[in-house]
Design a protein around this motif. Structure first.
Motif, mmCIF file in Angstrom:
data_model
loop_
_atom_site.group_PDB
_atom_site.id
_atom_site.type_symbol
_atom_site.label_atom_id
_atom_site.label_comp_id
_atom_site.label_asym_id
_atom_site.label_seq_id
_atom_site.Cartn_x
_atom_site.Cartn_y
_atom_site.Cartn_z
ATOM 1 N N UNK A 121 0.490 -1.235 0.016
ATOM 2 C CA UNK A 121 -0.008 -0.041 0.118
ATOM 3 C C UNK A 121 0.835 1.230 0.057
ATOM 4 N N UNK A 122 0.508 2.464 -0.007
ATOM 5 C CA UNK A 122 1.169 3.535 -0.174
ATOM 6 C C UNK A 122 2.012 3.817 1.158
ATOM 7 N N UNK A 123 1.720 3.142 2.305
ATOM 8 C CA UNK A 123 2.714 3.257 3.471
ATOM 9 C C UNK A 123 2.971 1.742 4.203
ATOM 10 N N UNK A 124 2.310 0.915 3.891
ATOM 11 C CA UNK A 124 2.614 -0.411 4.638
ATOM 12 C C UNK A 124 2.658 -1.521 3.430
ATOM 13 N N UNK A 125 3.424 -2.529 3.925
ATOM 14 C CA UNK A 125 3.524 -3.931 3.199
ATOM 15 C C UNK A 125 2.753 -4.936 4.226
ATOM 16 N N UNK A 126 1.869 -5.815 3.483
ATOM 17 C CA UNK A 126 1.136 -6.732 3.985
ATOM 18 C C UNK A 126 1.857 -7.989 3.669
ATOM 19 N N UNK A 127 2.515 -8.641 4.773
ATOM 20 C CA UNK A 127 3.477 -10.041 4.477
ATOM 21 C C UNK A 127 2.470 -11.153 4.763
ATOM 22 N N UNK A 128 2.403 -12.357 3.885
ATOM 23 C CA UNK A 128 1.658 -13.231 4.107
ATOM 24 C C UNK A 128 2.649 -14.373 4.373
ATOM 25 N N UNK A 129 2.704 -14.883 5.425
ATOM 26 C CA UNK A 129 3.627 -15.900 6.093
ATOM 27 C C UNK A 129 3.222 -17.086 6.352
ATOM 28 N N UNK A 130 3.661 -18.319 5.623
ATOM 29 C CA UNK A 130 3.304 -19.616 6.068
ATOM 30 C C UNK A 130 4.065 -20.044 7.288
#
Lengths: 211, 211
Positions: A121-130
Motif C-alpha cells: 500500500x502507500x505506506x505499509x506492506x502486508x506480508x503473508x507468511x506460512x
C-alpha cells in the motif's frame, strides 16, 4: 468518513522480528491475523518506515510474538518507539532463536513464518507468511490493543496502521520517547528522581507537561 | 508446531457484506484489520467456501461491520452459520444501504470498501479494501473473539481462518446449527419448549447432548 470507527477494530499487541545480516531486529505490530489453518498462514502489516519491514523483505522470514497483559511493558517501549536501524533492541533483552527466528524472552507465544506473498500500500506492506513453527511459552492473557491503550495508557507509534494524527491530548505528563501519559495518584513532581517511564524506560527528564 | 498458540491471536467479530446482483449478502469474519490510514485501507480474510467471497470478488466492493458485545447474538448465528447462497440472511434483519453497501441495523460501526488488491491462499482470499465511508452507529464495547468464545460460549464456523478441527468437546448440549454450547444453570431438559438457541435461533430440537 467518521475516523472514530477505526478505534472499534480489535487487535492484539505483537512483536514482529526478523534478521538483518545475522543481527536480530524487530518492531511492535498490532495488525496481524491468521489467514488460514491449512497450511497455517499469518498476515502482518508493517510500515515502510520500519527497518524490520526491509529485513523481512530481504530475508523472506519473520516471527510474530504475542505479548501478554503482564509482559514487561519496556518490551513495547523498546520495540515500538525506537528503530532497529540505530538501536540494538535485543541488546537489553534476553532472547533465543526459536523456529529459526529471534524471539525475546517474556513473550507469550511465537509463530515463525516464511514469506509466501505480499501486498503493497502507500505506506505499509502486508506480508503473508506460512507458519513454520509455533509454541506457547508462558501463561497469561494475550494483550489486546484496547488493553494497551486503556490500562497501560499506551500511545500509538507514528508508523502504526492505526495511528491518527488527531489523537486527543490532556493536561498530563507525557514521555517524549514513547508517548506514555502519566496520570498516577502521586503528582508527577513528587515521583523519585530515579523513576523511569514504565513503558520505554526513559528517565523522568524525558517527560513534558501536556498543554 | 503447537497449535494452541493460534488461540492467542486477538480478533474482533465482524460481519462482511456485499451484493449478489442487487441482493445483499454477508458472513461473519474475524480476520479483519486496518492496514494503513493514508489512504484508509482495511484487509479482510474470507474463505473460498463463503458465498460472500465470490460476491466481493465479482463486485469489487465489501463492507466490514463491527459487532458490539451487546449486539443481537442472532446476527452471529444467522451470518456465521448459514450460507448466503441458499439463505436470505437480510430477510429477517432490518438493514440500510450505507456507503453503497448493505449494513444490518444493530452493528456498532461500518466501513464500506472498494477492493484494491487481493492475495490467494489455499483456502482463503485476503481482500485489501480502500475505505470509502465509515461511521459509528451505536455505543457499546466492540466484541472481541475471546469475548465471543468465553462469554457467549460461541463456537467457530468451519470456514473461519481460526477453525481447528480438534476443538474440545464437553458433556453439554450443543446446537447442531451453530455449535453454541448450552451450560446454563437450568438443566437443558427443563428449559421451556419454545426456548431457542440464543445465537442462531434454532429450536430446542436442534440440540444434541455432547459425548
Amino acid at each position: 468518513m467518521n475516523k472514530k470507527a477505526f478505534y472499534d477494530l480489535s487487535y492484539g499487541v505483537y512483536l514482529c522480528t526478523s534478521w538483518d545480516e545475522g543481527r536480530p531486529v524487530g518492531c511492535v505490530a498490532n495488525s496481524a491475523m491468521q489467514i488460514t489453518s491449512a497450511p497455517a498462514t499469518i498476515a502482518v502489516s508493517l510500515n515502510h518506515g520500519n527497518y524490520t519491514n526491509k529485513c523481512v523483505a530481504d530475508t523472506g522470514y519473520f516471527a510474530v510474538c504475542v505479548l501478554a497483559e503482564d509482559c514487561d511493558p519496556q518490551l513495547i517501549g523498546r520495540f515500538g518507539f525506537y528503530s532497529s536501524k540505530e538501536t540494538d533492541k535485543f541488546g537489553a533483552t534476553p532472547w533465543k532463536v526459536r523456529g529459526k527466528l529471534p524471539v525475546p524472552d517474556g513473550v507469550k507465544c511465537f509463530f515463525s513464518c516464511k514469506v509466501v506473498d505480499k501486498m503493497e500500500t502507500a505506506t505499509h506492506t502486508v506480508f503473508l507468511g506460512e507458519v513454520l513453527d509455533a509454541d506457547v511459552l508462558s501463561d497469561g492473557t494475550p494483550m489486546t490493543y484496547a488493553y494497551y491503550h486503556k490500562v497501560l495508557k499506551g500511545r500509538t507509534a507514528v508508523n502504526a496502521p492505526t495511528y491518527q494524527a488527531e489523537e486527543r491530548t490532556e493536561g498530563r505528563y507525557v514521555c517524549k520517547v514513547c508517548g506514555y501519559v502519566y496520570d498516577g495518584d502521586v503528582p508527577f513532581e513528587q515521583l523519585p528522581d530515579d523513576w523511569v517511564c514504565p513503558v520505554c524506560g526513559a528517565p523522568k527528564s524525558q517527560f513534558i507537561k501536556q498543554a
